[in-house]
Write a protein that holds these residues in place. Structure first.
Motif, short mmCIF file in Angstrom:
data_model
loop_
_atom_site.label_atom_id
_atom_site.label_comp_id
_atom_site.label_asym_id
_atom_site.label_seq_id
_atom_site.Cartn_x
_atom_site.Cartn_y
_atom_site.Cartn_z
N PRO A 1 43.03 35.51 44.70
CA PRO A 1 42.07 36.61 44.57
C PRO A 1 40.74 36.19 45.19
O PRO A 1 40.31 35.05 45.04
N SER A 2 40.11 37.10 45.92
CA SER A 2 38.83 36.75 46.55
C SER A 2 37.69 37.35 45.74
O SER A 2 37.89 38.26 44.93
N VAL B 1 48.36 36.91 38.57
CA VAL B 1 48.36 37.65 39.83
C VAL B 1 47.12 38.56 39.84
O VAL B 1 46.57 38.85 38.78
N PRO B 2 46.68 38.99 41.02
CA PRO B 2 45.57 39.95 41.07
C PRO B 2 46.01 41.24 40.39
O PRO B 2 47.14 41.69 40.58
N SER B 3 45.13 41.83 39.59
CA SER B 3 45.51 43.08 38.92
C SER B 3 44.86 44.26 39.64
O SER B 3 43.91 44.09 40.40
N PRO B 4 45.39 45.47 39.41
CA PRO B 4 44.90 46.64 40.14
C PRO B 4 43.42 46.92 39.89
O PRO B 4 42.76 47.55 40.71
N ASP B 5 42.86 46.42 38.78
CA ASP B 5 41.45 46.68 38.49
C ASP B 5 40.52 45.67 39.17
O ASP B 5 39.32 45.65 38.93
N GLY B 6 41.09 44.79 40.02
CA GLY B 6 40.26 43.82 40.73
C GLY B 6 40.15 42.50 40.02
O GLY B 6 39.57 41.55 40.55
N GLY B 7 40.69 42.41 38.81
CA GLY B 7 40.68 41.14 38.08
C GLY B 7 42.01 40.43 38.23
O GLY B 7 42.62 40.45 39.30
N MET B 8 42.45 39.79 37.16
CA MET B 8 43.73 39.08 37.18
C MET B 8 44.53 39.45 35.94
O MET B 8 43.96 39.82 34.92
#
Lengths: 342, 342
Positions: A204-205, B203-210
């Motif tokens: 993630p960036s 993993v990266p989550s759809p809200d921009g976090g993890m």
């Protein structure tokens, strides 16, 4: 009877005129600009070697270390590099009559098929599917220990260095880019030459998207991103770290981003492989506690019931690759000697 | 002379009274609610077994499959499960006089130390460091092939199923949660019992976090997230897929999020390990092309110079775990028989 006994003992020990000449491995580490060469002595234990069990003992020594420009020749670089290795081997032999060079170790970057001794691909060096082991074995008449540069460095750290006795290890070399070597259940993973490319895995960036790990976590990225954020040129990641220690906000952010990226990849390895030991090498690892402590803390946040890895500094320094290929070459030499006597 | 020749041939073949009784392995797959039992026949080749080389041949058959409630008893569940296994083994023996049960296979969930035969930890079943192999070996007097449920299923797919002949494999079982088994350079990775927990990797989550991977990518997550987004209850991921196919926007988003999460984890494995084959099992794998095609496309976007993996459906179905533990049990039986004759 006494004399006969003595003669027998001398025969059994195999000691003769050759005892004055020490067995040695000549190792080469081929980089995109320079190639390093050096004689590797010691640290090679008895039998076993790379194919056998963990725990080769003894101090390792690299003697007469030399640097030469890598002969770059586009798609023909493989042949040019081999020709230069043959030439340098002759020079080393002349310069060291006290040593018997009994095997040669060679490491190269890129995608490497270690099993078949082939340099599959190197963007910087230009070759495609060049048969290093076959070419050098034929030219030199010696066993050739051929491998990926970071893979061999990782192997050396696992056999003789920071991860001796550990079975689940990630070695990360953090410099201009990031490369890795992965040891699982006591064996380094080849993955057909494709394993260890952790620097090119996604993380993630900071902008909420994704980025290649080394574009955030490498020493090169830390310097580059600081300059991009502030317009202030810096000599390297070390300067950014110094600025962060003084409270520079941009430097602190860039450093925190690097830690996040590195930690994310470490946590992936722990989740997928149960990694218990993380060996950090390369220029950025010189940051010491400023790297190790926040990294461990951030990895911890990314794990739940998983193992918590230990973090150790690479022990063999920048010659780890030479040492790793020498270990491999020595084990091949031992194996062929055994076949010869069988 | 003719008669003597015939006698000799009969002796050499080892055929005698025991030839009417077929060697079999009784296998148990212990789950959080039910335990499955079944007799595993065939598919076990000659020698070799789990410790040996790839490529055991022959059709595998699971006979007299039974389901019983798992005896849950908090921290004492390990002992209760073993007692039930002993009891059921007696019942199977009585019911099948035509078979000689020569070994027992057992799989359990959670963290498993396969090398030492210990169930380290299971949140659902309650045990901590319970010595399954020692307990059952003593109680039954038989070799016990003990392992992690998904690990053994992965081993079976690798030995007899969808990944035969492949050396770098990720097996993902996608159901209520997600668990994995990882094969590197032709051997399944144990990582001290901690390998394969890909469902709990970030993993990266759809809200921009993890997020934890299985909180987005599992069949359970797909159903749950659709209901959370729309307020509409669904029976399972299959319903969400059907809605997505009809153009339901929320269903399409939830499905795309699941694909993204699964693809991210697959790409991590490819980057770190050079994974060449991805075996998909569990309920969600029944989605077929609706899973395989977007998954392959998304993984492709996350890779650069890496290998591109092949995707295959798990071949052994829900009995893969039973079969895997039977393979392991059989190889232990073969090893102990060999010791006995040596």
């Amino acid at each position: 009877m006494n004399r006969a006994g003595e003669t027998g003992a001398a025969d059994d020990s195999g000691v003769g005129n050759t005892s004055l000449v020490q067995d040695a491995v000549l190792a080469f580490d081929i980089g995109g600009t320079d190639m390093k060469a050096g004689i590797v002595l010691g640290g090679l234990g008895g039998e076993g070697g790379l194919g056998g069990e963990v725990g080769l003992g003894g101090e390792v020594e690299v003697r007469d270390l030399q640097r030469h420009p890598t002969p770059l020749d586009g798609e023909r670089s493989g042949a040019s590099v081999c020709a230069r290795i043959v030439e340098l081997t002759g020079q080393y032999r002349s310069a060291h009559p006290e040593l018997k060079i009994s095997a040669v170790g060679v490491t190269v970057p890129g995608i490497v098929d270690e099993e078949n001794g082939i340099g599959v691909f190197s963007a910087n060096l230009g070759w495609k599917n060049f048969p290093f082991t076959a070419t050098l074995t034929q030219a030199l008449g010696l066993p050739v220990g051929f491998g990926h540069d970071v893979g061999m460095a990782g192997e050396a750290e696992f056999r003789l260095g920071a991860a001796v006795g550990k079975t689940d290890v990630l070695v990360m070399v953090i410099g201009t880019g990031i490369a890795g070597a992965v040891v699982c259940d006591g064996k380094r993973i080849a993955g057909g030459g494709y394993a260890g490319e952790i620097g090119h895995a996604m993380v993630p960036s900071p902008d909420g998207g994704m980025a290649i790990m080394e574009s955030l976590g490498s020493a090169g990225a830390v310097a580059r991103r600081y300059t991009a954020a502030t317009g202030t040129p810096v000599a390297g990641a070390r300067d950014v770290l110094a600025l962060a220690a003084e409270g520079d906000l941009a430097a602190k952010t860039v450093w925190a981003d690097a830690i996040d990226a590195l930690a994310f990849s470490v946590a992936q390895c722990v989740s997928i492989l149960g990694t218990e030991t993380v060996v950090l090498g390369g220029g950025l690892s010189m940051a010491g506690a400023a790297l190790f402590e926040p990294l461990a803390a951030r990895v911890d946040e990314l794990l739940t019931f998983h193992r918590r890895p230990h973090y150790v500094h690479a022990a063999l320094g920048e010659n780890a690759g030479l040492i790793g290929s020498a270990l491999k070459a020595r084990s091949l030499h031992a194996a062929s000697a055994e076949e010869g006597t069988a």
